[in-house]
Design a protein around this motif. Structure first.
Motif, mmCIF file in Angstrom:
data_model
loop_
_atom_site.group_PDB
_atom_site.id
_atom_site.type_symbol
_atom_site.label_atom_id
_atom_site.label_comp_id
_atom_site.label_asym_id
_atom_site.label_seq_id
_atom_site.Cartn_x
_atom_site.Cartn_y
_atom_site.Cartn_z
ATOM 1 N N ASN A 239 0.814 -1.208 0.000
ATOM 2 C CA ASN A 239 0.000 0.000 0.000
ATOM 3 C C ASN A 239 0.855 1.269 0.000
ATOM 4 O O ASN A 239 0.405 2.317 0.430
ATOM 5 C CB ASN A 239 -0.930 0.005 1.217
ATOM 6 N N SER A 240 2.063 1.160 -0.472
ATOM 7 C CA SER A 240 2.977 2.287 -0.542
ATOM 8 C C SER A 240 3.834 2.139 -1.794
ATOM 9 O O SER A 240 3.988 1.041 -2.320
ATOM 10 C CB SER A 240 3.870 2.294 0.707
ATOM 11 N N PHE A 241 4.389 3.256 -2.264
ATOM 12 C CA PHE A 241 5.273 3.194 -3.433
ATOM 13 C C PHE A 241 6.710 2.900 -3.030
ATOM 14 O O PHE A 241 7.548 2.606 -3.868
ATOM 15 C CB PHE A 241 5.211 4.493 -4.229
ATOM 16 N N LYS A 242 7.020 2.967 -1.738
ATOM 17 C CA LYS A 242 8.353 2.601 -1.235
ATOM 18 C C LYS A 242 8.295 1.110 -0.937
ATOM 19 O O LYS A 242 7.767 0.681 0.084
ATOM 20 C CB LYS A 242 8.679 3.399 0.025
ATOM 21 N N ARG A 243 8.837 0.328 -1.855
ATOM 22 C CA ARG A 243 8.626 -1.113 -1.816
ATOM 23 C C ARG A 243 9.928 -1.903 -1.773
ATOM 24 O O ARG A 243 10.980 -1.417 -2.168
ATOM 25 C CB ARG A 243 7.830 -1.531 -3.057
ATOM 26 N N LEU A 244 9.777 -3.138 -1.328
ATOM 27 C CA LEU A 244 10.888 -4.091 -1.336
ATOM 28 C C LEU A 244 10.512 -5.253 -2.248
ATOM 29 O O LEU A 244 9.394 -5.754 -2.196
ATOM 30 C CB LEU A 244 11.143 -4.637 0.072
ATOM 31 N N ALA A 245 11.458 -5.666 -3.067
ATOM 32 C CA ALA A 245 11.278 -6.856 -3.895
ATOM 33 C C ALA A 245 11.929 -8.025 -3.164
ATOM 34 O O ALA A 245 13.116 -7.974 -2.847
ATOM 35 C CB ALA A 245 11.906 -6.660 -5.267
ATOM 36 N N ILE A 246 11.157 -9.027 -2.872
ATOM 37 C CA ILE A 246 11.649 -10.235 -2.212
ATOM 38 C C ILE A 246 11.844 -11.267 -3.314
ATOM 39 O O ILE A 246 10.878 -11.718 -3.932
ATOM 40 C CB ILE A 246 10.637 -10.755 -1.165
ATOM 41 N N LYS A 247 13.102 -11.614 -3.552
ATOM 42 C CA LYS A 247 13.415 -12.560 -4.631
ATOM 43 C C LYS A 247 13.738 -13.921 -4.032
ATOM 44 O O LYS A 247 14.587 -14.050 -3.161
ATOM 45 C CB LYS A 247 14.596 -12.047 -5.447
ATOM 46 N N SER A 248 13.029 -14.929 -4.544
ATOM 47 C CA SER A 248 13.297 -16.294 -4.103
ATOM 48 C C SER A 248 13.645 -17.134 -5.326
ATOM 49 O O SER A 248 13.735 -16.612 -6.439
ATOM 50 C CB SER A 248 12.084 -16.866 -3.367
ATOM 51 N N VAL A 249 13.777 -18.399 -5.118
ATOM 52 C CA VAL A 249 14.178 -19.311 -6.181
ATOM 53 C C VAL A 249 13.234 -19.229 -7.385
ATOM 54 O O VAL A 249 13.674 -19.192 -8.527
ATOM 55 C CB VAL A 249 14.233 -20.763 -5.638
ATOM 56 N N ASN A 250 11.939 -19.165 -7.134
ATOM 57 C CA ASN A 250 10.997 -19.250 -8.249
ATOM 58 C C ASN A 250 10.024 -18.072 -8.374
ATOM 59 O O ASN A 250 9.115 -18.131 -9.182
ATOM 60 C CB ASN A 250 10.208 -20.558 -8.168
ATOM 61 N N LYS A 251 10.201 -17.020 -7.579
ATOM 62 C CA LYS A 251 9.281 -15.884 -7.711
ATOM 63 C C LYS A 251 9.849 -14.614 -7.093
ATOM 64 O O LYS A 251 10.790 -14.655 -6.312
ATOM 65 C CB LYS A 251 7.917 -16.194 -7.136
ATOM 66 N N ILE A 252 9.229 -13.514 -7.466
ATOM 67 C CA ILE A 252 9.521 -12.216 -6.874
ATOM 68 C C ILE A 252 8.211 -11.661 -6.349
ATOM 69 O O ILE A 252 7.203 -11.640 -7.062
ATOM 70 C CB ILE A 252 10.117 -11.232 -7.902
ATOM 71 N N VAL A 253 8.207 -11.238 -5.096
ATOM 72 C CA VAL A 253 7.026 -10.635 -4.491
ATOM 73 C C VAL A 253 7.411 -9.226 -4.050
ATOM 74 O O VAL A 253 8.456 -9.030 -3.429
ATOM 75 C CB VAL A 253 6.529 -11.457 -3.284
ATOM 76 N N VAL A 254 6.581 -8.263 -4.385
ATOM 77 C CA VAL A 254 6.831 -6.873 -4.012
ATOM 78 C C VAL A 254 5.946 -6.530 -2.822
ATOM 79 O O VAL A 254 4.729 -6.727 -2.866
ATOM 80 C CB VAL A 254 6.546 -5.926 -5.201
ATOM 81 N N ILE A 255 6.581 -6.022 -1.743
ATOM 82 C CA ILE A 255 5.860 -5.700 -0.509
ATOM 83 C C ILE A 255 6.315 -4.330 0.002
ATOM 84 O O ILE A 255 7.275 -3.753 -0.509
ATOM 85 C CB ILE A 255 6.081 -6.778 0.577
ATOM 86 N N SER A 256 5.612 -3.830 1.028
ATOM 87 C CA SER A 256 6.007 -2.543 1.629
ATOM 88 C C SER A 256 5.788 -2.566 3.139
ATOM 89 O O SER A 256 4.850 -1.955 3.650
ATOM 90 C CB SER A 256 5.203 -1.399 0.995
ATOM 91 N N PRO A 257 6.649 -3.264 3.870
ATOM 92 C CA PRO A 257 6.460 -3.293 5.330
ATOM 93 C C PRO A 257 6.689 -1.912 5.941
ATOM 94 O O PRO A 257 7.595 -1.183 5.536
ATOM 95 C CB PRO A 257 7.507 -4.297 5.811
ATOM 96 N N LYS A 258 5.853 -1.567 6.902
ATOM 97 C CA LYS A 258 5.949 -0.267 7.562
ATOM 98 C C LYS A 258 7.294 -0.126 8.287
ATOM 99 O O LYS A 258 7.927 0.913 8.212
ATOM 100 C CB LYS A 258 4.780 -0.129 8.546
ATOM 101 N N GLU A 259 7.698 -1.150 8.986
ATOM 102 C CA GLU A 259 8.973 -1.162 9.720
ATOM 103 C C GLU A 259 9.997 -1.970 8.923
ATOM 104 O O GLU A 259 10.298 -3.108 9.251
ATOM 105 C CB GLU A 259 8.771 -1.765 11.110
ATOM 106 N N GLU A 260 10.518 -1.355 7.859
ATOM 107 C CA GLU A 260 11.426 -2.056 6.946
ATOM 108 C C GLU A 260 12.643 -2.649 7.644
ATOM 109 O O GLU A 260 12.992 -3.798 7.413
ATOM 110 C CB GLU A 260 11.934 -1.086 5.866
ATOM 111 N N GLU A 261 13.311 -1.838 8.461
ATOM 112 C CA GLU A 261 14.541 -2.301 9.125
ATOM 113 C C GLU A 261 14.279 -3.522 9.988
ATOM 114 O O GLU A 261 15.035 -4.494 9.937
ATOM 115 C CB GLU A 261 15.126 -1.179 9.996
ATOM 116 N N ASP A 262 13.246 -3.471 10.795
ATOM 117 C CA ASP A 262 12.899 -4.592 11.666
ATOM 118 C C ASP A 262 12.525 -5.822 10.840
ATOM 119 O O ASP A 262 12.900 -6.947 11.167
ATOM 120 C CB ASP A 262 11.758 -4.186 12.600
#
Length: 142
Positions: A103-126
Motif C-alpha cells: 500500500n505504498s510506493f516505497k517497496r521491497l522486492a523479495i526474490k526467491s528461487v521461483n518468484k519475486i514478491v513486491v511488498i512494503s512493510p511499515k517497519e522495513e529495518e525490523d
C-alpha cells in the motif's frame, strides 16, 4: 513464534484510491436520486457498502507474517503468497508501480528461487533484520 509487519500506507496512494472510490459512488448516488429510482439507489448503496468494506479491509489489513521460517503475504483476508525464508536470495528496493500487495510506493522486492514478491512493510529495518536472522545469506540491496 509469529511476527506481524503491517504494510506501509502511502498518503498519496490512499488519497487517490479513496477519492476515486468516493467520487464514483457519489456520482452513482446522484444519478439514482436524480432519476427517482429508489430500487437503483438501494442497489448502488448495497454495492457501495460492500466495496468500501472490501477496499477498507485490503487497505488496513494488508501485511506480512513471519511464521515457522515462512514469509506469508496477506492482502486483507486473503493469503497472496507464502515463501520459505530459506529460499529467499535477495531483498532489494523497488519503486515499481506494478500491482502488488503493497500500500505504498516505497517497496521491497523479495526474490526467491521461483518468484519475486513486491511488498512494503511499515517497519522495513525490523522486517529485514527478522528475515536475515532466519537466513543470514540473503543479499540486501537498498
Amino acid at each position: 513464534m509469529t511476527k506481524y509487519f503491517p504494510s506501509a500506507r502511502s498518503k498519496l496512494l490512499g488519497i487517490f484510491l479513496w477519492a476515486i472510490l468516493l467520487l464514483s459512488f457519489g456520482f452513482s448516488f446522484y444519478q439514482a436520486i436524480e432519476n427517482s429510482a429508489f430500487s437503483q439507489f438501494i442497489i448502488v448503496f448495497s454495492i457501495s457498502i460492500i466495496t468500501i468494506i472490501f477496499i477498507g479491509t485490503v487497505w488496513f489489513k494488508t501485511g506480512y507474517f513471519i511464521s515457522n521460517n515462512t514469509l506469508i503475504v496477506k492482502i486483507g483476508p486473503f493469503t497472496y503468497s507464502e515463501i520459505g525464508i530459506s529460499k529467499i536470495s535477495e531483498i532489494s528496493r523497488t519503486h515499481s508501480i506494478i500491482s502488488a500487495p503493497a500500500n505504498s510506493f516505497k517497496r521491497l522486492a523479495i526474490k526467491s528461487v521461483n518468484k519475486i514478491v513486491v511488498i512494503s512493510p511499515k517497519e522495513e529495518e525490523d522486517f529485514i533484520k527478522s528475515i536475515k536472522k532466519l537466513n543470514p545469506q540473503i543479499v540486501v540491496n537498498l
